[in-house]
Design an enzyme around this catalytic site. Structure first.
Site, short mmCIF file in Angstrom:
data_model
loop_
_atom_site.label_atom_id
_atom_site.label_comp_id
_atom_site.label_asym_id
_atom_site.label_seq_id
_atom_site.Cartn_x
_atom_site.Cartn_y
_atom_site.Cartn_z
N LYS A 1 0.11 4.20 -0.34
CA LYS A 1 -0.57 5.40 0.20
C LYS A 1 -0.32 6.57 -0.75
CE LYS A 1 -0.33 3.31 4.72
NZ LYS A 1 -0.37 3.42 6.16
N ASN B 1 0.87 -1.18 0.00
CA ASN B 1 0.00 0.00 0.00
C ASN B 1 0.91 1.23 0.00
OD1 ASN B 1 -1.80 2.04 0.40
ND2 ASN B 1 -2.49 1.38 2.43
N HIS C 1 -9.71 1.06 4.79
CA HIS C 1 -8.45 1.34 5.48
C HIS C 1 -8.72 2.32 6.61
CE1 HIS C 1 -4.37 2.60 6.33
NE2 HIS C 1 -3.97 1.48 5.73
N GLU D 1 -5.46 -4.82 10.59
CA GLU D 1 -4.47 -3.76 10.79
C GLU D 1 -4.79 -3.01 12.09
OE1 GLU D 1 -2.50 -2.58 6.77
OE2 GLU D 1 -4.17 -1.22 7.17
N GLU E 1 -7.13 4.79 7.61
CA GLU E 1 -6.91 6.20 7.23
C GLU E 1 -8.14 6.76 6.52
OE1 GLU E 1 -3.12 5.57 5.30
OE2 GLU E 1 -2.28 5.11 7.26
N GLY F 1 2.28 2.65 10.89
CA GLY F 1 3.22 3.76 10.75
C GLY F 1 3.89 4.16 12.06
N SER G 1 3.33 -1.79 10.48
CA SER G 1 4.77 -1.79 10.71
C SER G 1 5.47 -3.10 10.34
CB SER G 1 5.09 -1.39 12.15
OG SER G 1 4.66 -0.07 12.40
#
Ligand code: 13P
Length: 250
Positions: free
Chosen positions: A11, A9, A94, A166, A96, A172, A212
């Site tokens: 991003k 991904n 996701h 996730e 985000e 991150g 991560s």
């Protein structure tokens, strides 16, 4: 036996140059790896990626889609257009998108349905916040997202979905869930899939871990019995790390 799937991904990162560089470093691995590899760059790079990897074992993925197939939705991309760009996979739900863009479970579910209608396989992301984990509500939270994401879909459609667990606190942050934490959540997800879909579906559906993942921890994570692959953010942009993650899954 579930094949391992390693998805990148990117991003809002990457470039035309990174497509070339990544393809170069991955190509020596392609004959020997048993992993499915999916690269999800920003939309503007999809066609270019498709031209480079068409016919190889690298598949093209998108990071988002709209639930409608056309119309006045400025800035959005439709499933038919993604399909034209050679997209075979698309990330939905996701964290985000849920947090920064206010996407609801209902909206995510309708995106999943649209993708399936257009022959694109969804990678449905689910995961809890640190607060949920610390208060012991993490299982409940993840299962609720799973149930809402797949509800009302025919079992054959559910089987075309891949799940990505996730934990938000691991994205991150450099804080990976321990292999045991991830494996145990994957077990709970698979158990729920038995009642949501069928035991055959639960046995065959791939559940990826994301948060991560890097070239150092990939081998241990991917050797867990319930972890069928990885959804990789930061490390998927590094030409000296992503191939090693693919190799770790092979
Ligand atoms: P990182 O690998 O950078 O933690 O990102 C994980 C992720 O969000 C993949 O979708």
């Amino acid at each position: 036996m579930r094949a391992k799937l390693i998805a990148a991904n990117w991003k809002m990162n990457g470039s035309f140059a990174l497509i070339d560089a990544m393809q170069k470093v991955l190509s020596p691995l392609l004959d020997e790896t048993t992993c499915e590899i999916v690269i999800c760059p920003p939309d503007v790079l999809l066609s270019s990626l498709n031209n480079k990897v068409k016919g190889s074992r690298i598949a093209v993925g998108a990071q988002n889609v709209h639930s409608e197939t056309s119309g006045a939705f400025t800035g959005e991309t439709s499933a038919p257009l993604l399909q034209e760009c050679g997209v075979q996979w698309c990330i939905v739900g996701h964290s985000e998108r849920r947090i920064l863009f206010g996407e609801t479970d209902d909206f995510i579910r309708s995106k999943t349905e649209t993708l399936l209608k257009h022959g694109i396989r969804p990678i449905l992301c689910i995961g809890e916040t640190l607060e949920h984990r610390e208060s012991g509500n993490h299982e409940e939270k993840v299962i609720a997202q799973l149930v809402k994401g797949l509800s009302g879909l025919a079992v054959d459609d559910q089987k075309r979905c891949v799940l990505a667990y996730e934990p938000i606190w691991a994205i991150g942050t450099g804080k990976t869930a321990t292999p045991e934490q991830a494996n145990s959540m994957h077990k709970i997800i698979r158990k729920e899939l038995e009642s949501l879909a069928s035991s055959e579906a639960a046995e065959n559906m791939q559940i990826l871990y994301g948060g991560s993942v890097n070239s150092e921890n990939a081998k241990t994570l991917l050797s867990q019995s319930e972890i069928d692959g990885a959804l990789v953010g930061g490390a998927s942009l590094k030409i000296n790390a992503f191939p090693q993650i693919v190799a770790a899954g092979s």
